[in-house]
Design a protein around this motif. Structure first.
Motif, short mmCIF file in Angstrom:
data_model
loop_
_atom_site.label_atom_id
_atom_site.label_comp_id
_atom_site.label_asym_id
_atom_site.label_seq_id
_atom_site.Cartn_x
_atom_site.Cartn_y
_atom_site.Cartn_z
N TYR A 121 0.86 -2.96 10.40
CA TYR A 121 0.77 -2.14 9.20
C TYR A 121 1.15 -0.69 9.52
O TYR A 121 0.69 -0.11 10.51
N ARG A 177 0.98 3.31 8.87
CA ARG A 177 -0.06 4.27 8.45
C ARG A 177 0.59 5.51 7.86
O ARG A 177 1.77 5.77 8.05
N ALA A 178 -0.22 6.29 7.17
CA ALA A 178 0.28 7.49 6.50
C ALA A 178 0.83 8.51 7.49
O ALA A 178 1.73 9.30 7.15
N ASP A 179 0.33 8.51 8.74
CA ASP A 179 0.79 9.48 9.73
C ASP A 179 2.03 9.01 10.49
O ASP A 179 2.47 9.67 11.43
N THR A 238 2.29 6.24 12.29
CA THR A 238 1.99 5.30 13.37
C THR A 238 1.74 3.91 12.78
O THR A 238 1.75 3.72 11.56
N TYR A 239 1.50 2.94 13.68
CA TYR A 239 1.32 1.56 13.25
C TYR A 239 0.04 0.97 13.83
O TYR A 239 -0.34 1.29 14.96
N ALA A 240 -0.60 0.13 13.04
CA ALA A 240 -1.82 -0.55 13.47
C ALA A 240 -1.48 -1.68 14.43
O ALA A 240 -0.34 -2.16 14.47
N HIS A 262 3.13 2.05 2.28
CA HIS A 262 3.59 2.37 3.63
C HIS A 262 4.44 1.22 4.17
O HIS A 262 4.10 0.05 3.98
N ASP A 302 0.81 -1.22 0.00
CA ASP A 302 0.00 0.00 0.00
C ASP A 302 0.84 1.26 0.00
O ASP A 302 0.32 2.37 0.12
N ASP A 308 5.74 -1.39 6.66
CA ASP A 308 5.20 -2.13 7.79
C ASP A 308 6.35 -2.71 8.61
O ASP A 308 7.49 -2.80 8.14
#
Length: 276
Positions: free
Chosen positions: A143, A145-147, A149-151, A124, A122, A126
């Motif tokens: 995963y 993220r665009a900001d 941070t991570y999921a 980004h 995507d 990971d």
């Protein structure tokens, strides 16, 4: 991935009893070797002794300290260095330099290996954490993220079961079967190369059962492996460091056997390296 092969190659060895914590990589024509144990730990560089296109290197020169548990991956066309909890950059004068702390939503069990990859394509980066504990030998993916941070993490699966990260070393997510998605390759505790084909897509990976890669390594105990198109023929070769410290590569033949990529015999790059 193709943009990386003109500039950088790294082969890595993670901490496992009986093996050194060692990393080797080629960057802009020079070969680097990082080792955290032994009599002389540090990051060493072997300069090229002949023009571009040859495989001869000068004796090593120490340029900095080594990083424990160092790993590398390529994401968004860039070579990315990581160790547990940190991302690093390479300074050709100072060595491996810490770039930033990596904050995950949940702290993974220790000891573990951290690597970076665009696992789901995507755009980004990971974080993949391979746990090395006997009670929790799993791989978890967070995963990006665009900001920045991570999921929350989820568990990597292969062949429909939780991936077993026991004794894993040198894991890489890379296209080895020329179908434009990321497969998985790693070394096991005995120095064998294990290959997991991505049988689905880059955005939704599904990994098949792990299989030993055939060709060129039957009598070679491997300490480190790294995917890299060394001969620039469009197929991803495997750069390896053997148990005795020699460095070479296994050329990808562009052939397959029951879905497994086939490699030719080892081509030596540094047959008898000078011990740092």
């Amino acid at each position: 991935m193709r943009g990386w092969v003109t500039r950088s190659i790294i082969a890595l060895l993670a901490v496992t009893p009986g093996f050194a914590d060692s990393v080797v990589f080629l960057h802009e024509g020079s070969l680097y070797h990082s080792i955290t144990d032994g009599k002389q730990p540090g990051l060493f560089v072997y300069g090229k002794s002949k023009p571009k296109g040859t495989s001869d290197f000068l004796p090593p020169k120490r340029i900095g300290d080594a990083v424990q548990g160092l790993m590398v991956a390529v994401s968004d066309g860039k070579m990315r260095f990581a160790s547990p909890g940190c991302e690093h950059t390479l300074d050709v004068e100072k060595g491996i330099v810490q770039k930033r702390k990596i904050q995950l939503p949940l702290s993974p069990p220790a000891p573990c290996l951290w690597t970076l990859a665009d696992y789901n394509g995507d755009g980004h980066t990971d974080v993949i954490v391979f746990s090395q504990t006997t009670a929790d030998a799993k791989a978890r993916i967070s995963y990006g993220r665009a900001d920045g941070t991570y999921a929350p993490p989820f568990v990597l699966q292969a062949d429909g079961k939780d991936f077993d990260s026991s004794g894993i070393r040198s894991p890489h997510f890379v296209n080895l079967d020329d179908d434009d998605d990321l497969d998985l390759i790693h070394l096991d505790a005995q120095g064998g190369m294990i290959y997991y084909e991505n049988s689905n897509t880059n955005s939704e990976p599904l990994y098949a059962v792990g299989r030993v890669l055939p060709g060129g390594t039957e009598k070679t105990v491997i300490d480190a492996v790294c995917p890299f198109d060394w001969n620039a023929d469009g197929h991803t070769d495997l750069i390896i460091m053997t148990r005795d410290g020699a460095i070479g590569y296994l050329p990808h033949r562009g052939l397959y056997q029951n879905g497994l990529p086939i490699f030719s015999a080892l081509v030596s790059l540094i047959a008898s390296p000078t011990s740092p």
